[in-house]
Design an enzyme around this catalytic site. Structure first.
Site, PDB file in Angstrom:
ATOM      1  N   SER A   1       5.709   7.429   0.784  1.00  0.00           N
ATOM      2  CA  SER A   1       5.927   6.207   0.012  1.00  0.00           C
ATOM      3  C   SER A   1       4.999   5.046   0.355  1.00  0.00           C
ATOM      4  O   SER A   1       5.062   3.997  -0.271  1.00  0.00           O
ATOM      5  CB  SER A   1       7.380   5.736   0.163  1.00  0.00           C
ATOM      6  OG  SER A   1       7.652   5.349   1.498  1.00  0.00           O
TER       7      SER A   1
ATOM      8  N   LYS B   1      14.455  -1.071   1.746  1.00  0.00           N
ATOM      9  CA  LYS B   1      13.084  -1.577   1.851  1.00  0.00           C
ATOM     10  C   LYS B   1      13.007  -3.039   1.404  1.00  0.00           C
ATOM     11  O   LYS B   1      12.230  -3.820   1.964  1.00  0.00           O
ATOM     12  CB  LYS B   1      12.143  -0.701   1.033  1.00  0.00           C
ATOM     13  CG  LYS B   1      11.968   0.684   1.638  1.00  0.00           C
ATOM     14  CD  LYS B   1      11.052   1.559   0.816  1.00  0.00           C
ATOM     15  CE  LYS B   1      10.880   2.916   1.500  1.00  0.00           C
ATOM     16  NZ  LYS B   1       9.981   3.811   0.743  1.00  0.00           N
TER      17      LYS B   1
END
Length: 337
Positions: free
Chosen positions: A235, A280
């Site tokens: 990611s 996140k």
């Protein structure tokens, strides 16, 4: 009465002891929380994250921070209860992170491989953005294969049936898009001279093939590398690609701000979805981010888990991410989730 009171007291004590035991027994869940963030334009352990030699690099006033998710692999009931009531954490079935039949070490190894692959794709996408195209070069031609006599090792494939092949994977995709036995027009360059050849695909291992082994090359007059350990998964690709472009161009993509984000990236610069977007966002907010780059496919989830004063910018490609940051620097309004 005295015996009844003693019974009640012993029962309560037994229940309390049982509860304590249950709270300490591991359960088949993991807790996801905000992980560390890393400035791809900065350094870790005294080393630059993105390393360039043989070409001058620029310095930015702001930061481009990749974001991660922390995983608590062993969870007891007490920890799970705390996670369920936490705004910053998520409790999910263990099998979603550690599939049945795979050890923790195997999962970590796969994550490390995905992370390495994301770095390679980030470099490829960023260099394409900077004007260094990929060359799809033929390594070998099967002597008894469809391309024998038509193509040679060293030929650079440029198209299949008129469709350009910007990366090696595109050749495979276009060949497999039509059934075996199809006559394909292969555009190529040999010693700098463009030409075409007709190659009829054949079925091998259940798939159409043209009998060549290809290699992806991207000549550039400098060396480029990424040095960052202790992080896994794919990611970070988008933020690595942006960091490379930022360091190799005069423009400051950050505009002097802390920009955080996430997203996979492929060789052609397409940005893909990731997991743990809610965690996140929390990590980005804690790191002082002023804006967050969200993969288009994660926008709905990100909107459901907003952080105060942290705008969510929708991006589907490296080009879109750069346009969004340019618009932001100019005082405009980039596309939001």
């Amino acid at each position: 009465m005295r015996r009844r009171g003693l019974t009640v007291l012993l029962g309560a004590l037994f229940t309390a002891l049982l509860s304590i035991g249950v709270l300490r027994v591991p359960i088949p869940y993991v807790v996801l929380g905000p992980g560390p963030t890393v400035n791809t334009l900065g350094t870790t352990d005294g080393k630059e994250v993105i390393q360039v030699s043989g070409r001058e690099t620029s310095t930015s006033a702001g930061q481009l921070r990749l974001t991660t998710v922390g995983v608590q692999p062993t969870v007891r009931l007490r920890g799970a209860i705390a996670g369920w009531f936490s705004d910053d954490e998520a409790v999910v079935p263990r099998e979603l992170v550690y599939p049945p039949g795979e050890s923790t070490e195997q999962v970590e190894q796969r994550n490390a491989e995905d992370f390495k692959a994301s770095q390679t794709s980030a470099e490829t996408a960023a260099l394409r953005e900077l004007g260094f195209p990929v060359q799809v070069v033929i390594k070998t031609v099967a002597g008894d294969g469809p391309a024998a006599g038509a193509l040679k090792a060293g030929d650079v494939i440029t198209s299949v049936d008129g469709q350009p092949v910007p990366v090696a994977a595109k050749v495979t995709e276009l060949v497999r898009a039509k059934p075996a036995g199809t006559a394909l027009t292969i555009g190529y360059s040999r010693d700098g001279v463009p030409a075409t050849a007709t190659v009829t695909s054949q079925e091998q291992d259940g798939r159409p093939r043209i009998g060549v082994e290809i290699d992806q090359q991207q000549p550039h007059p400098f060396t480029l590398g990424i040095d960052l350990g202790d992080i896994g998964g794919p990611s970070a690709g988008l933020m690595f690609a942006l960091g490379i472009v930022d360091k190799l161009t005069p423009a400051d993509l950050t505009g002097g701000q802390i920009i955080a984000g996430t997203g996979t990236i492929d060789d052609e610069g397409a940005v893909g979805p990731i997991g743990g977007i809610a965690q996140k966002l929390v990590g980005a907010k804690r790191a002082g981010a002023k804006v967050f780059l969200v993969p288009a496919d994660n926008c709905a989830e990100a909107v459901r888990n907003p952080q105060p004063d942290l705008p969510l910018l929708r991006v589907g490609s490296l080009d879109e991410a750069m346009t969004a940051l340019e618009t932001l620097r100019a005082g405009g309004q980039p596309t939001r989730c």
